[in-house]
Write a protein that holds these residues in place. Structure first.
Motif, PDB file in Angstrom:
ATOM      1  N   GLU A   1       0.828  -1.187   0.000  1.00  0.00           N
ATOM      2  CA  GLU A   1       0.000   0.000   0.000  1.00  0.00           C
ATOM      3  C   GLU A   1       0.867   1.242   0.000  1.00  0.00           C
ATOM      4  O   GLU A   1       1.824   1.339   0.743  1.00  0.00           O
ATOM      5  CB  GLU A   1      -0.890  -0.013   1.256  1.00  0.00           C
ATOM      6  CG  GLU A   1      -2.015   0.995   1.220  1.00  0.00           C
ATOM      7  CD  GLU A   1      -3.143   0.537   0.325  1.00  0.00           C
ATOM      8  OE1 GLU A   1      -3.928   1.401  -0.089  1.00  0.00           O
ATOM      9  OE2 GLU A   1      -3.237  -0.657   0.041  1.00  0.00           O
ATOM     10  N   MET A   2       0.533   2.246  -0.817  1.00  0.00           N
ATOM     11  CA  MET A   2       1.311   3.471  -0.875  1.00  0.00           C
ATOM     12  C   MET A   2       0.943   4.386   0.284  1.00  0.00           C
ATOM     13  O   MET A   2      -0.160   4.379   0.808  1.00  0.00           O
ATOM     14  CB  MET A   2       1.037   4.212  -2.193  1.00  0.00           C
ATOM     15  CG  MET A   2       1.534   3.457  -3.411  1.00  0.00           C
ATOM     16  SD  MET A   2       3.327   3.362  -3.476  1.00  0.00           S
ATOM     17  CE  MET A   2       3.551   1.654  -2.964  1.00  0.00           C
ATOM     18  N   SER A   3       1.895   5.223   0.690  1.00  0.00           N
ATOM     19  CA  SER A   3       1.632   6.213   1.717  1.00  0.00           C
ATOM     20  C   SER A   3       0.829   7.356   1.124  1.00  0.00           C
ATOM     21  O   SER A   3       0.684   7.503  -0.089  1.00  0.00           O
ATOM     22  CB  SER A   3       2.954   6.758   2.267  1.00  0.00           C
ATOM     23  OG  SER A   3       3.588   7.535   1.289  1.00  0.00           O
ATOM     24  N   GLU A   4       0.296   8.250   1.989  1.00  0.00           N
ATOM     25  CA  GLU A   4      -0.480   9.381   1.514  1.00  0.00           C
ATOM     26  C   GLU A   4       0.361  10.330   0.692  1.00  0.00           C
ATOM     27  O   GLU A   4      -0.151  11.085  -0.135  1.00  0.00           O
ATOM     28  CB  GLU A   4      -1.101  10.118   2.704  1.00  0.00           C
ATOM     29  CG  GLU A   4      -2.159   9.264   3.430  1.00  0.00           C
ATOM     30  CD  GLU A   4      -2.808  10.023   4.559  1.00  0.00           C
ATOM     31  OE1 GLU A   4      -2.409  11.184   4.786  1.00  0.00           O
ATOM     32  OE2 GLU A   4      -3.713   9.468   5.199  1.00  0.00           O
ATOM     33  N   ASP A   5       1.675  10.344   0.917  1.00  0.00           N
ATOM     34  CA  ASP A   5       2.551  11.243   0.185  1.00  0.00           C
ATOM     35  C   ASP A   5       2.876  10.750  -1.207  1.00  0.00           C
ATOM     36  O   ASP A   5       3.452  11.466  -2.009  1.00  0.00           O
ATOM     37  CB  ASP A   5       3.879  11.439   0.951  1.00  0.00           C
ATOM     38  CG  ASP A   5       3.675  12.281   2.194  1.00  0.00           C
ATOM     39  OD1 ASP A   5       2.688  13.027   2.235  1.00  0.00           O
ATOM     40  OD2 ASP A   5       4.512  12.169   3.102  1.00  0.00           O
ATOM     41  N   THR A   6       2.526   9.497  -1.503  1.00  0.00           N
ATOM     42  CA  THR A   6       2.898   8.911  -2.787  1.00  0.00           C
ATOM     43  C   THR A   6       1.853   9.251  -3.831  1.00  0.00           C
ATOM     44  O   THR A   6       0.678   8.988  -3.639  1.00  0.00           O
ATOM     45  CB  THR A   6       3.008   7.387  -2.662  1.00  0.00           C
ATOM     46  OG1 THR A   6       3.980   7.084  -1.665  1.00  0.00           O
ATOM     47  CG2 THR A   6       3.424   6.773  -3.994  1.00  0.00           C
TER      48      THR A   6
ATOM     49  N   TYR B   1       7.500  -0.129  -2.073  1.00  0.00           N
ATOM     50  CA  TYR B   1       7.711   0.255  -0.676  1.00  0.00           C
ATOM     51  C   TYR B   1       6.376   0.586  -0.020  1.00  0.00           C
ATOM     52  O   TYR B   1       5.459   1.089  -0.675  1.00  0.00           O
ATOM     53  CB  TYR B   1       8.617   1.490  -0.590  1.00  0.00           C
ATOM     54  CG  TYR B   1      10.033   1.252  -1.005  1.00  0.00           C
ATOM     55  CD1 TYR B   1      10.973   0.788  -0.086  1.00  0.00           C
ATOM     56  CD2 TYR B   1      10.446   1.493  -2.309  1.00  0.00           C
ATOM     57  CE1 TYR B   1      12.280   0.575  -0.470  1.00  0.00           C
ATOM     58  CE2 TYR B   1      11.750   1.274  -2.704  1.00  0.00           C
ATOM     59  CZ  TYR B   1      12.663   0.815  -1.772  1.00  0.00           C
ATOM     60  OH  TYR B   1      13.967   0.594  -2.160  1.00  0.00           O
ATOM     61  N   GLU B   2       6.290   0.348   1.285  1.00  0.00           N
ATOM     62  CA  GLU B   2       5.109   0.741   2.032  1.00  0.00           C
ATOM     63  C   GLU B   2       4.991   2.263   2.071  1.00  0.00           C
ATOM     64  O   GLU B   2       3.899   2.816   2.002  1.00  0.00           O
ATOM     65  CB  GLU B   2       5.174   0.174   3.455  1.00  0.00           C
ATOM     66  CG  GLU B   2       5.070  -1.344   3.504  1.00  0.00           C
ATOM     67  CD  GLU B   2       5.142  -1.872   4.918  1.00  0.00           C
ATOM     68  OE1 GLU B   2       5.293  -1.035   5.845  1.00  0.00           O
ATOM     69  OE2 GLU B   2       5.058  -3.093   5.107  1.00  0.00           O
ATOM     70  N   GLN B   3       6.115   2.937   2.208  1.00  0.00           N
ATOM     71  CA  GLN B   3       6.149   4.385   2.209  1.00  0.00           C
ATOM     72  C   GLN B   3       7.288   4.853   1.321  1.00  0.00           C
ATOM     73  O   GLN B   3       8.361   4.268   1.326  1.00  0.00           O
ATOM     74  CB  GLN B   3       6.331   4.932   3.635  1.00  0.00           C
ATOM     75  CG  GLN B   3       5.159   4.614   4.559  1.00  0.00           C
ATOM     76  CD  GLN B   3       5.326   5.260   5.922  1.00  0.00           C
ATOM     77  OE1 GLN B   3       6.404   5.725   6.271  1.00  0.00           O
ATOM     78  NE2 GLN B   3       4.254   5.288   6.687  1.00  0.00           N
ATOM     79  N   LEU B   4       7.039   5.914   0.581  1.00  0.00           N
ATOM     80  CA  LEU B   4       8.027   6.428  -0.347  1.00  0.00           C
ATOM     81  C   LEU B   4       7.955   7.946  -0.336  1.00  0.00           C
ATOM     82  O   LEU B   4       6.861   8.509  -0.447  1.00  0.00           O
ATOM     83  CB  LEU B   4       7.742   5.899  -1.761  1.00  0.00           C
ATOM     84  CG  LEU B   4       8.863   6.017  -2.783  1.00  0.00           C
ATOM     85  CD1 LEU B   4      10.000   5.048  -2.451  1.00  0.00           C
ATOM     86  CD2 LEU B   4       8.342   5.710  -4.183  1.00  0.00           C
TER      87      LEU B   4
ATOM     88  N   LYS C   1       7.708  11.675  -1.474  1.00  0.00           N
ATOM     89  CA  LYS C   1       7.033  12.184  -2.658  1.00  0.00           C
ATOM     90  C   LYS C   1       8.015  12.500  -3.783  1.00  0.00           C
ATOM     91  O   LYS C   1       7.748  12.206  -4.953  1.00  0.00           O
ATOM     92  CB  LYS C   1       6.228  13.430  -2.298  1.00  0.00           C
ATOM     93  CG  LYS C   1       5.405  13.979  -3.451  1.00  0.00           C
ATOM     94  CD  LYS C   1       4.678  15.255  -3.059  1.00  0.00           C
ATOM     95  CE  LYS C   1       3.620  14.983  -2.009  1.00  0.00           C
ATOM     96  NZ  LYS C   1       2.807  16.195  -1.725  1.00  0.00           N
TER      97      LYS C   1
ATOM     98  N   LYS D   1      12.713  -2.173   2.866  1.00  0.00           N
ATOM     99  CA  LYS D   1      12.416  -0.859   3.419  1.00  0.00           C
ATOM    100  C   LYS D   1      13.640   0.029   3.273  1.00  0.00           C
ATOM    101  O   LYS D   1      14.774  -0.451   3.308  1.00  0.00           O
ATOM    102  CB  LYS D   1      12.030  -0.961   4.898  1.00  0.00           C
ATOM    103  CG  LYS D   1      10.758  -1.740   5.172  1.00  0.00           C
ATOM    104  CD  LYS D   1      10.444  -1.778   6.663  1.00  0.00           C
ATOM    105  CE  LYS D   1       9.167  -2.554   6.943  1.00  0.00           C
ATOM    106  NZ  LYS D   1       8.868  -2.603   8.394  1.00  0.00           N
TER     107      LYS D   1
END
Length: 255
Positions: free
Chosen positions: A6-11, A134-137, A139, A245
Motif C-alpha cells: 500500500e502506498m503512503s499518503e505522500d505517494t 515500498y510501504e512508504q516512499l 514524494k 524498506k
C-alpha cells in the motif's frame, strides 16, 4: 524488484496505461497473452530473457570469485527457468511519473554497449508494469524512480528461482540507503551514469554486486536518465516477499 505494498499518503497515484508513448510490443498487448500462455509462445519475452542470459554468461567477473559465483547462480537459475517454459502472467501495463524518461533511456542504450538489451526491452515496453515496492516512499522519489519485474513471482514470466527486472531513475536522483536480507543482488547498467555509495561512476555494461544485507545508496547523473537491469537470487520465500524498506536516515553525531 520487491513486492508492492500500500502506498503512503505522500505517494502520488499511479498512471494506468502503457509505460510510455507506445501500446505495442511484448508479442502485443494483454489480449495477446490470453492466447499464448507459455514463454515460447511469447517470443518478445523469450528474446529479452536471452539478453539477460548473454549478460551473465559472457560478461566479465573482473577477476572476482564472489561475482563469478553470483553470475553462475543467476545464469543457472535463468537457464532452468527458460527450460521449464513457464507460464506468462497477463498484467495490466502501468506507468509512473519517471517512465516519461524511458524513451530517452532506451535511445541512449541503443547507441552504446547494451544495444541488444535496450532493443529487446523496447519491444515489450508497452506491456510493462512499473511499480514502487515500498510501504512508504518520499514524494520526491516517487516522481524519479520505479521498477518493473520481468521474471519472478509477480511475472509476467513466472519463476520462484530468481527475480529479474529493470530499475529506471530520472536525472539527478538519490535512491536512499537500503538493503536486501537473504537476497544477493546485481545491477548491470543499460544506460546513463550512476554511482553506488559514492564509490565510482558506472557506465553502460558495468556490473555491481551487493551481498545479502549490504546497505547501498544510488545517485544518478544530472543530464540523462539511468536504466539498470537487476538480478536477485535467494530463497523462494524471500524473493516472493522481500519486505524491503528504506534504511533510517542517520543523523551526524553532535560534536
Amino acid at each position: 524488484m520487491p513486492k508492492v505494498h500500500e502506498m503512503s499518503e505522500d505517494t502520488p497515484p499511479a498512471t494506468t496505461g502503457a509505460a510510455d508513448d507506445t501500446q505495442t510490443g511484448a508479442s502485443g498487448a494483454i489480449g495477446a497473452h490470453s492466447e499464448a500462455q507459455r514463454l515460447t509462445d511469447n517470443p518478445d519475452w523469450l528474446y529479452l530473457l536471452r539478453e539477460f542470459d548473454s549478460l551473465y554468461r559472457f560478461g566479465s567477473d573482473g577477476g572476482s570469485s564472489e561475482i563469478r559465483s553470483h553470475r553462475k547462480r543467476v545464469r543457472d537459475s535463468l537457464s532452468a527457468t527458460i527450460a521449464s517454459n513457464p507460464p506468462i502472467l497477463p498484467r495490466t501495463p502501468e506507468a509512473r511519473p519517471v517512465t516519461a524518461h524511458l524513451p530517452r533511456a532506451l535511445d541512449l542504450g541503443e547507441r552504446a554497449a547494451m544495444q541488444g538489451m535496450a532493443r529487446a526491452l523496447r519491444e515489450v515496453r508497452g506491456a510493462l508494469t512499473w511499480e514502487y515496492g515500498y510501504e512508504q516512499l518520499p514524494k520526491a522519489l516517487a516522481r524519479k524512480y520505479a521498477f518493473c519485474e520481468i521474471v519472478g513471482h509477480k511475472g509476467p514470466v513466472q519463476s520462484d528461482r530468481l527475480n529479474l527486472g529493470f530499475v529506471l531513475f530520472a536525472p539527478n536522483t538519490t535512491y536512499p540507503q537500503h538493503s536486501h536480507q537473504d537476497i544477493e543482488e546485481s545491477y548491470i547498467s543499460i544506460s546513463g551514469a550512476w554511482s553506488e555509495n559514492n564509490g565510482a561512476v558506472y557506465a553502460p555494461g558495468s556490473l555491481i554486486f551487493n551481498r545479502s544485507g549490504a546497505e547501498h545508496r544510488i545517485t544518478t547523473g544530472d543530464r540523462d536518465p539511468c536504466l539498470l537491469a537487476y538480478a536477485w537470487v535467494g530463497p523462494a520465500n524471500r524473493l516472493a516477499a522481500p519486505g524491503m524498506k528504506l534504511s533510517p536516515t542517520r543523523r551526524p553525531k553532535a560534536v
